[in-house]
Scaffold this motif. Structure first.
Motif, short mmCIF file in Angstrom:
data_model
loop_
_atom_site.label_atom_id
_atom_site.label_comp_id
_atom_site.label_asym_id
_atom_site.label_seq_id
_atom_site.Cartn_x
_atom_site.Cartn_y
_atom_site.Cartn_z
N UNK A 59 0.84 -1.18 0.00
CA UNK A 59 0.00 0.00 0.00
C UNK A 59 0.88 1.23 0.00
N UNK A 60 0.28 2.36 -0.20
CA UNK A 60 0.99 3.62 -0.17
C UNK A 60 0.33 4.48 0.89
N UNK A 61 1.12 5.05 1.76
CA UNK A 61 0.58 5.90 2.81
C UNK A 61 1.49 7.09 3.04
N UNK A 62 0.98 8.08 3.73
CA UNK A 62 1.70 9.31 3.99
C UNK A 62 2.27 9.27 5.41
N UNK A 63 3.56 9.56 5.55
CA UNK A 63 4.21 9.67 6.85
C UNK A 63 4.90 11.01 6.94
N UNK A 64 4.62 11.73 8.02
CA UNK A 64 5.43 12.91 8.32
C UNK A 64 6.48 12.46 9.34
N UNK A 65 7.27 13.39 9.87
CA UNK A 65 8.32 13.03 10.83
C UNK A 65 7.76 12.31 12.05
N UNK A 66 6.63 12.78 12.56
CA UNK A 66 6.04 12.16 13.75
C UNK A 66 5.54 10.75 13.45
N UNK A 67 4.91 10.54 12.31
CA UNK A 67 4.43 9.20 11.95
C UNK A 67 5.61 8.24 11.78
N UNK A 68 6.69 8.72 11.18
CA UNK A 68 7.88 7.88 11.04
C UNK A 68 8.46 7.55 12.41
N UNK A 69 8.55 8.53 13.28
CA UNK A 69 9.05 8.29 14.64
C UNK A 69 8.20 7.24 15.35
N UNK A 121 4.95 -0.70 14.63
CA UNK A 121 3.68 -0.77 13.89
C UNK A 121 3.59 0.44 12.99
N UNK A 122 3.12 0.24 11.77
CA UNK A 122 3.06 1.34 10.81
C UNK A 122 2.03 2.38 11.23
N UNK A 123 2.51 3.60 11.35
CA UNK A 123 1.67 4.75 11.69
C UNK A 123 1.73 5.72 10.53
N UNK A 124 0.58 6.22 10.14
CA UNK A 124 0.48 7.12 9.00
C UNK A 124 -0.23 8.41 9.42
N UNK A 125 -0.04 9.45 8.60
CA UNK A 125 -0.77 10.70 8.77
C UNK A 125 -1.87 10.72 7.72
N UNK A 126 -3.11 10.85 8.16
CA UNK A 126 -4.23 10.97 7.24
C UNK A 126 -4.40 12.43 6.88
N UNK A 127 -4.15 12.75 5.63
CA UNK A 127 -4.29 14.14 5.19
C UNK A 127 -5.76 14.54 5.13
N UNK A 128 -6.64 13.60 4.85
CA UNK A 128 -8.07 13.94 4.77
C UNK A 128 -8.69 14.10 6.17
N UNK A 129 -8.33 13.21 7.10
CA UNK A 129 -8.89 13.31 8.46
C UNK A 129 -8.05 14.19 9.38
N UNK A 130 -6.83 14.50 8.93
CA UNK A 130 -5.90 15.33 9.69
C UNK A 130 -5.62 14.74 11.06
N UNK A 131 -5.29 13.43 11.06
CA UNK A 131 -4.94 12.73 12.30
C UNK A 131 -4.05 11.53 11.97
N UNK A 132 -3.32 11.08 12.99
CA UNK A 132 -2.50 9.89 12.84
C UNK A 132 -3.37 8.66 12.96
N UNK A 133 -2.98 7.61 12.23
CA UNK A 133 -3.68 6.34 12.37
C UNK A 133 -2.67 5.20 12.27
N UNK A 134 -2.90 4.18 13.07
CA UNK A 134 -2.05 3.00 13.09
C UNK A 134 -2.76 1.91 12.31
N UNK A 135 -2.09 1.39 11.30
CA UNK A 135 -2.68 0.35 10.46
C UNK A 135 -3.07 -0.84 11.34
N UNK A 136 -4.35 -1.17 11.31
CA UNK A 136 -4.86 -2.31 12.06
C UNK A 136 -5.69 -1.96 13.27
N UNK A 137 -5.57 -0.73 13.77
CA UNK A 137 -6.32 -0.37 14.99
C UNK A 137 -7.83 -0.51 14.80
N UNK A 138 -8.34 -0.16 13.64
CA UNK A 138 -9.78 -0.30 13.42
C UNK A 138 -10.13 -1.50 12.54
N UNK A 139 -9.24 -1.88 11.64
CA UNK A 139 -9.54 -2.97 10.70
C UNK A 139 -9.10 -4.34 11.18
#
Length: 92
Positions: A1-11, A18-36
């Motif tokens: 998959x392709x996801x967006x990471x800023x410095x905080x998401x990479x950290x 666990x992969x953490x991404x920045x959601x540009x549409x929701x404007x929040x961090x999300x961890x892959x798997x937390x909801x799915x």
């Protein structure tokens, strides 16, 4: 998959494993798997040569794509392996 990471998401990805991404549409961090329940456990992380792209290799549990597919890159293949495309990038 392709996801967006800023410095905080990479950290967060590097420190939690666990992969953490920045959601540009929701404007929040999300961890892959937390909801799915479709987790990505980090195996390795590498930067490209100019440090603007991160390649994260993961152990994928469940689907990676929001469509439920294991990958986001199966549909609409633009060029297949071994296809004659005229001039290869290495020929230029």
């Amino acid at each position: 998959m392709l996801g967006w990471m800023d410095d905080e998401a990479l950290h967060r990805t590097l420190t939690t494993g666990r992969c953490t991404y920045w959601s540009r549409s929701r404007r929040e961090y999300w961890v892959k798997g937390d909801t799915s329940g479709h987790f990505q456990w980090v195996k390795s992380v590498a930067l490209d040569c100019d440090a603007d792209t991160v390649l994260v290799k993961v152990d994928q549990i469940g689907a990676a794509c929001h469509t439920g597919a294991r990958t986001c890159f199966d549909a609409d293949v633009l060029l297949k392996d071994g296809a004659d495309s005229g001039t290869a990038a290495s020929d230029q």
